[in-house]
Design an enzyme around this catalytic site. Structure first.
Site: not given
Length: 334
Positions: A108, A134, A137, A231, A273, A318
């Site tokens: 990440r 991402h 996600q 987001d 998210c 997730r």
């Protein structure tokens, strides 16, 4: 049709074909059913997984760790202060060291770094979030949409509202284009996706039949949407001035009661998210309230806590989608 994704990396959505993404979604549903049905079988027993986080996370780290443990794997966490990537040791050298010790690597941070890890580690590398993309996600998001609609993906419409230049917006545009969906990215002109990302998505849509719209017209963008998605407007750590400027630009795009009503769809669902600034229960939100008297940013408390909100189903998914990626690429899938 069978799929063999073993030893493949997942650095961005385009690393897999649309059919391979659908395979991962089916596998995610199977693994979710097995976990909650009590008949899960470990398919990564004895494997070692490295989790490298140059950007901190609660949800992504937890999902990778629980997924690995569920499948019998061992996890080593390397946080922002633990890894010398690009400082004391080149990313290329670190990749070759870790690739001899671990069976898979999550990363990440920066897209260039995850691409280098993927090129040199010799084991599957998974993008846990970069500034550009991402992908894990996206699997959770599409799985959640499928959980909440009876429509085939080609008939599903979703609208993202907010900063259209960020990783989530990029990924939503490209993923929907790959899967033939109806995708709307709604943002003011200065915050719309880059020409490069729009070009990539447009070429994909030409093959898949996806319908794409990038617009600042809120009412046109949300009309008839099955899902509204937003987001955080800024990343943590950006200056107070940047927060104020972004809030000024994006406040008309806040997902609130009127925005939900404007879809004209009584069954519309809300997605995020996470984390979300929907009330004053965080330090960041309290600072914004003190300076601008804002009680919420990208989504109101009313919508976030409403029956339309499926954000915690997203968070749950997730786990299952990340597990599917790890099992398919580094496990002993049976």
């Amino acid at each position: 049709m069978s799929f063999n994704l073993r030893n493949r990396s997942f650095l961005k959505e385009l690393d897999f074909t649309p059919e391979e993404l659908k395979h991962l979604l089916r596998l995610s549903a199977q693994l979710k059913a097995a976990k909650y049905g009590g008949y899960e079988r470990q398919q990564m027993s004895g494997k070692n997984i490295a989790l490298i986080f140059e950007k901190t996370s609660t949800e992504t780290r937890s999902a990778f760790e629980v997924a690995a443990h569920d499948e019998g794997a061992y996890v080593t966490y390397l946080g922002p202060q633990d890894s010398p990537l690009g400082r004391k040791e080149s990313v290329k050298d670190t990749a070759r060291v870790l690739g001899r010790m671990f069976d898979g690597i999550e990363y990440r941070g920066a897209q260039a770094t995850v691409e280098t890890l993927g090129a040199w580690a010799g084991v599957p590398v998974w993008n846990g979030l970069t500034d550009d993309w991402h992908p894990t996600q996206m699997l959770a998001d599409i799985m959640t949409m499928r959980d909440h609609t009876s429509k085939p993906l080609a008939e599903v419409s979703y609208c993202y509202l907010g900063d259209g230049r960020n990783n989530v917006a990029n990924s939503l545009l490209v993923t929907g284009a790959m899967l033939g969906m109806d995708v709307r990215i709604c943002a003011p002109a200065p915050l719309q996706p880059s020409a490069r990302v729009q070009e990539v998505a447009g070429k994909l849509a030409a093959d898949s039949g996806a319908r794409l719209a990038v617009t600042a017209d809120i009412l046109a963008a949300v009309a008839g949407a099955d899902f509204l998605y937003t987001d955080a407007w800024l990343s943590m750590g950006e200056s107070a001035t940047a927060w104020q400027e972004r809030a000024h630009l994006l406040m008309p795009y806040q997902v609130n009661r009127d925005m939900i009503a404007a879809t004209g769809n009584p069954g519309v669902k809300f997605m995020h998210c996470l984390p979300a600034l929907h009330n004053r229960d965080t330090e960041t939100a309290r600072r914004l309230y003190d300076t601008r008297r804002l009680t919420a940013l990208e989504v109101t408390e009313e919508v976030f806590e409403s029956p339309a909100s499926i954000v915690f189903d997203q968070a749950d998914n997730r786990l299952h989608t990340i597990k599917a990626v790890m099992v398919a690429t580094a496990g002993d899938l049976r």
